[in-house]
Scaffold this motif. Sequence first.
Motif, short mmCIF file in Angstrom:
data_model
loop_
_atom_site.label_atom_id
_atom_site.label_comp_id
_atom_site.label_asym_id
_atom_site.label_seq_id
_atom_site.Cartn_x
_atom_site.Cartn_y
_atom_site.Cartn_z
N GLN A 107 66.04 -31.72 -29.35
CA GLN A 107 65.95 -32.26 -30.71
C GLN A 107 67.31 -32.79 -31.17
N ASP A 108 68.38 -32.08 -30.83
CA ASP A 108 69.73 -32.55 -31.18
C ASP A 108 70.04 -33.88 -30.48
N VAL A 109 69.69 -33.98 -29.20
CA VAL A 109 69.94 -35.22 -28.46
C VAL A 109 69.13 -36.37 -29.06
N HIS A 110 67.88 -36.08 -29.41
CA HIS A 110 67.04 -37.11 -30.04
C HIS A 110 67.65 -37.56 -31.37
N ALA A 111 68.15 -36.60 -32.15
CA ALA A 111 68.78 -36.96 -33.42
C ALA A 111 70.05 -37.77 -33.20
N ALA A 112 70.80 -37.44 -32.14
CA ALA A 112 72.00 -38.21 -31.81
C ALA A 112 71.64 -39.65 -31.49
N ARG A 113 70.55 -39.85 -30.77
CA ARG A 113 70.09 -41.20 -30.45
C ARG A 113 69.77 -41.97 -31.73
N ALA A 114 69.15 -41.30 -32.69
CA ALA A 114 68.83 -41.96 -33.95
C ALA A 114 70.10 -42.33 -34.72
N GLU A 115 71.10 -41.46 -34.69
CA GLU A 115 72.36 -41.77 -35.36
C GLU A 115 73.05 -42.96 -34.71
N LEU A 116 73.01 -43.02 -33.38
CA LEU A 116 73.60 -44.16 -32.68
C LEU A 116 72.87 -45.46 -33.05
N ALA A 117 71.55 -45.38 -33.09
CA ALA A 117 70.77 -46.56 -33.45
C ALA A 117 71.10 -47.03 -34.86
N GLY A 118 71.49 -46.10 -35.72
CA GLY A 118 71.86 -46.44 -37.09
C GLY A 118 73.33 -46.80 -37.25
N GLY A 119 74.06 -46.89 -36.14
CA GLY A 119 75.46 -47.28 -36.20
C GLY A 119 76.38 -46.19 -36.69
N ARG A 120 76.05 -44.92 -36.41
CA ARG A 120 76.87 -43.79 -36.87
C ARG A 120 77.33 -42.96 -35.66
N PRO A 121 78.28 -43.47 -34.88
CA PRO A 121 78.70 -42.77 -33.67
C PRO A 121 79.37 -41.43 -33.93
N ASP A 122 80.05 -41.27 -35.05
CA ASP A 122 80.69 -39.98 -35.33
C ASP A 122 79.64 -38.88 -35.48
N GLN A 123 78.60 -39.18 -36.24
CA GLN A 123 77.52 -38.20 -36.41
C GLN A 123 76.80 -37.95 -35.09
#
Length: 269
Positions: A107-123
């Motif tokens: 779930q954490d990895v999936h959420a990280a993918r969503a943050e990347l897709a939203g242009g938020r690499p820090d998150q």
Amino acid sequence: MLQVSVLGPLEVTVGERPVPVTAQRAARFLAALALAGGKPVGVPRLVDCVWGDRPPATAEAQLQTVVWRLRARLAEAGLPAGTIVRRPAGYLLPEAAFSTDILRFRQDVHAARAELAGGRPDQAADLLRTALGRWRGPALLGIGGGAALAAAAERMEEERQRAHEQCARLDVLRGRHHAVSAELRELVGLYPLRESLSCTLALALYRSGRQGDALGVLRRTRDRLRDRLGMDPGRELAAVEQAILRQSIGFSAAENRLELRQIERALEG
């Protein structure tokens, strides 16, 4: 709720209370059910998980004893009798009755993918660090068992490796190349034939002003691939090497966005 932790030695808790599951057969059985994610596991597969390719003639009868003892142990911890359910298709843990650390990792990895897709690499990087922090050692450490459990452990380790690598590359892109270089060296030592790791380490070293060391990492990786596998490196290693030689690796936002898209695709794996 029953919590089954598989990212390391098997650990079982109910709430905050540890539930010792010291018998290897019971540990393997419970791990197999937990990894099924609430779906039934057939008796033949469970026999393989518990005994491997040399089960006793009485394996199915012995499996019933394993279940009986495990149910008794969980009942002592306060769980209802229906925590382990028998269905025509096999045994299962109801999805609402338990949780696992591998599910939370994914779930954490999936959420990280969503943050990347939203242009938020820090998150995204923070979420990957949280995911990696759930590991306590190699998956299913010391549990043994048959081919099915071994394959499950190998898959989880591959997920861990991929998340670790992408987190490190995100750190390099965020300007933390000095801090992450030692971590990347350790990863390259663990996985010496993984070209993308060597490329990330070379990128970190180059951005730290260590062009010679960066080229040395790539040269040693090329030599290992040829000596051990009889193959040449892929396009990424060659491209990174040429970019370092030409000193054409930049730090622009556009270049970072390109690499972030590559990391996002890798996380989708």
